[in-house]
Motif scaffolding. Sequence first.
Motif, mmCIF file in Angstrom:
data_model
loop_
_atom_site.group_PDB
_atom_site.id
_atom_site.type_symbol
_atom_site.label_atom_id
_atom_site.label_comp_id
_atom_site.label_asym_id
_atom_site.label_seq_id
_atom_site.Cartn_x
_atom_site.Cartn_y
_atom_site.Cartn_z
ATOM 1 N N TYR A 27 34.850 45.420 44.199
ATOM 2 C CA TYR A 27 35.420 44.087 44.410
ATOM 3 C C TYR A 27 34.328 43.021 44.334
ATOM 4 C CZ TYR A 27 37.420 40.209 47.145
ATOM 5 O OH TYR A 27 37.831 38.974 47.591
ATOM 6 N N LEU A 28 33.218 43.246 45.048
ATOM 7 C CA LEU A 28 32.095 42.299 44.997
ATOM 8 C C LEU A 28 31.550 42.168 43.581
ATOM 9 C CD1 LEU A 28 29.764 42.969 48.072
ATOM 10 C CD2 LEU A 28 31.187 40.984 47.636
ATOM 11 N N ASN A 29 31.314 43.304 42.940
ATOM 12 C CA ASN A 29 30.753 43.278 41.588
ATOM 13 C C ASN A 29 31.675 42.553 40.613
ATOM 14 O OD1 ASN A 29 28.434 44.597 42.382
ATOM 15 N ND2 ASN A 29 29.145 46.607 41.733
ATOM 16 N N ASP A 30 32.978 42.760 40.723
ATOM 17 C CA ASP A 30 33.921 42.047 39.849
ATOM 18 C C ASP A 30 33.835 40.541 40.049
ATOM 19 O OD1 ASP A 30 34.805 44.457 38.840
ATOM 20 O OD2 ASP A 30 36.758 44.403 39.854
ATOM 21 N N LEU A 31 33.798 40.118 41.307
ATOM 22 C CA LEU A 31 33.674 38.682 41.592
ATOM 23 C C LEU A 31 32.366 38.123 41.028
ATOM 24 C CD1 LEU A 31 34.945 38.558 45.281
ATOM 25 C CD2 LEU A 31 36.116 37.626 43.269
ATOM 26 N N ARG A 32 31.290 38.852 41.220
ATOM 27 C CA ARG A 32 29.974 38.384 40.769
ATOM 28 C C ARG A 32 29.884 38.307 39.246
ATOM 29 N NH1 ARG A 32 26.591 42.003 45.197
ATOM 30 N NH2 ARG A 32 26.747 40.472 46.883
ATOM 31 N N ILE A 33 30.415 39.309 38.563
ATOM 32 C CA ILE A 33 30.371 39.282 37.094
ATOM 33 C C ILE A 33 31.286 38.192 36.553
ATOM 34 C CG2 ILE A 33 30.869 40.595 34.980
ATOM 35 C CD1 ILE A 33 28.222 41.368 36.503
ATOM 36 N N ARG A 34 32.440 38.014 37.155
ATOM 37 C CA ARG A 34 33.337 36.922 36.740
ATOM 38 C C ARG A 34 32.633 35.572 36.891
ATOM 39 N NH1 ARG A 34 38.132 37.290 40.146
ATOM 40 N NH2 ARG A 34 38.176 39.396 39.330
ATOM 41 N N TYR A 35 31.894 35.413 37.988
ATOM 42 C CA TYR A 35 31.121 34.189 38.211
ATOM 43 C C TYR A 35 30.047 34.036 37.127
ATOM 44 C CZ TYR A 35 27.817 30.929 40.317
ATOM 45 O OH TYR A 35 26.959 29.871 40.530
ATOM 46 N N ALA A 36 29.324 35.111 36.849
ATOM 47 C CA ALA A 36 28.259 35.065 35.841
ATOM 48 C C ALA A 36 28.815 34.678 34.480
ATOM 49 C CB ALA A 36 27.545 36.411 35.751
ATOM 50 N N VAL A 37 29.902 35.302 34.080
ATOM 51 C CA VAL A 37 30.497 35.014 32.771
ATOM 52 C C VAL A 37 30.955 33.554 32.709
ATOM 53 C CG1 VAL A 37 32.497 35.510 31.294
ATOM 54 C CG2 VAL A 37 31.133 37.392 32.232
ATOM 55 N N ASN A 38 31.578 33.076 33.772
ATOM 56 C CA ASN A 38 32.022 31.685 33.795
ATOM 57 C C ASN A 38 30.836 30.727 33.701
ATOM 58 O OD1 ASN A 38 34.141 29.612 34.174
ATOM 59 N ND2 ASN A 38 32.991 29.214 36.049
#
Length: 150
Positions: free
Chosen positions: A82-93
């Motif tokens: 869950y954390l990693n998904d949020l962090r990668i989504r943030y990075a991509v954005n």
Amino acid sequence: MMQNKECSPQGRALDLHTKEETQDISCDIVEELLEKLDRFARNKKYLNSSISLNKRAKERHTNPNYLSRVIILKMEKTFSQYLNDLRIRYAVNELKTNKIFRKYSTKAISEECGFNFGGTFSRVFYNTTGLKPLYYIKNLEKNVGYWLSK
């Protein structure tokens, strides 16, 4: 705002796959935890590299087992995923919308996103997007229109 709100007649949360009642989590607790997780995500608390399931549970005055089980039952992933998904989504954005962010090193991007190690960030980024971070950034610069549509 419980996702797929399903409760047993006794007011206990149901497993999405087996429809079996969880042993000790009421629907009210599940709903409350999901609302807290939503605020956590909206406020970008996941960018803190020292966050952990136990710390998060303590901050939210809840049992870490409840928090973990709610994430597994309702989001179908572990707290770490869950954390990693949020962090990668943030990075991509950020990579798509922030030209300055694109100039950061992979290590700096990983730190900005809450990862403690650049290698972990690169692995999770690749597993999520199918591209290595540097390749993603280089192609983003070349094909901004294409990547922005994704």
